[in-house]
Design an enzyme around this catalytic site. Sequence first.
Site, PDB file in Angstrom:
ATOM      1  CB  THR A  39      -0.985   0.127   1.064  1.00 32.59           C
ATOM      2  OG1 THR A  39      -1.632  -1.213   1.186  1.00 32.59           O
ATOM      3  CG2 THR A  39      -1.767   1.087   1.280  1.00 32.59           C
ATOM      4  CG  HIS A  42      -1.644   1.706  -4.726  1.00 33.59           C
ATOM      5  ND1 HIS A  42      -1.542   0.975  -5.742  1.00 33.59           N
ATOM      6  CD2 HIS A  42      -2.530   2.355  -4.451  1.00 33.59           C
ATOM      7  CE1 HIS A  42      -2.907   1.306  -6.249  1.00 33.59           C
ATOM      8  NE2 HIS A  42      -3.703   1.972  -5.541  1.00 33.59           N
TER       9      HIS A  42
HETATM   10 ZN   LIG Z   1      -0.040  -2.648   5.043  1.00 28.10          ZN
END
Ligand SMILES: [Zn+2]
Length: 349
Positions: A39, A42
């Site tokens: 994440t 990202h």
């Molecule tokens: Zn995470």
Amino acid sequence: MKAALYKGPEKIIIEEIPTPEPGDGEIQIKVHSTGICGTDIHLYKGFKVGMLPTPQNIVFGHEFGGIITKKDKNVPGEYKAGQRVVVEPNIGCGKCKTCIAGHYVHCEKGQSIIGIHRNGGFAEYAVAPHEKVFLIPENFSFSAASVFEPFAICVYGLVRAPLIPGDTVVVMGPGVAGLHFTMLARASGASKVILTGTNQARLDLGKNIGADVTVNVNEKDLIEEIMKETNGEGADYVFEAAGVQSSMENMVKIAASKAKVCIYGIPVEPVNNIDFGEYLFKDITIVTAAGAQNTFPQAIKIVSSDVVDLRKVISHTFSLEDIERAFEVVDRRLDGVAKATILINPDIK
Ligand SMILES: [Zn+2]
Ligand SMILES: [Zn+2]
């Protein structure tokens, strides 16, 4: 204090910023180390996570542990300076129907995640609401704390769709969650754990931490291999942690009748060719696991019991000063990286 600030796509800069003071009901934590999650990559590339936008100049890092250094006067007495803790990043509004029911990860107003929407753990200090700060015992290392959050999500998957001892398990995707789930399935009494994916270094790591069989889908036919390994029946439990078209299309094809399929991987675009007829005829139970919903206490008990050693997934450790390089290594999957962590205050015990 020193902190890594997000300055826009692929730009993270170390700056000196004021040490955060605990607000109402909050605790200040001196951070030991913080994991770099998919994440974070990202976000680093400029994509949004969740319903709320990612602010500029934010400190990323939502997987971290450390010690309590300060607390607000409205924090309960059981929290004391010097205690070892791990932080849960997911914060709901606390007022909507979903939050009141305890499902803060799916807050109707959009959750505010530490390290995504508010400052997180790639800094010397962080603050968090006391409800999100969990005490950990001596034998729960800070390194384990820096990779703990995805493990707690795996536990949530098992709470939603329990694994029955003796089940055959396929874990799709040897990322950190896939590796954690491999250990968890092994510890939960799976009769066979098959780890599949394309990254050979991570598949090899999986074999060292509990996978009986690994299948590199670039070299072998996934469905054929799974059928061979399960006496033609398919797996009793499929944990999807790759989030790509091919694995999401195939997850039902490798599942046995009455199997459970737990979806952890986040597809970046809509998935095609899902055969719902096959789900229906096989009577499959599908669950999803996005965020550790109320499973931190349970997952802490598992890690503290030494049944699993989460540190085994850490392949690289960088200093805070080297964070840009660390993001590059994780983003471009250089050097056989599995999980990278940023070691910030190695002196705390
Ligand atoms: Zn995470
Ligand atoms: Zn809410």
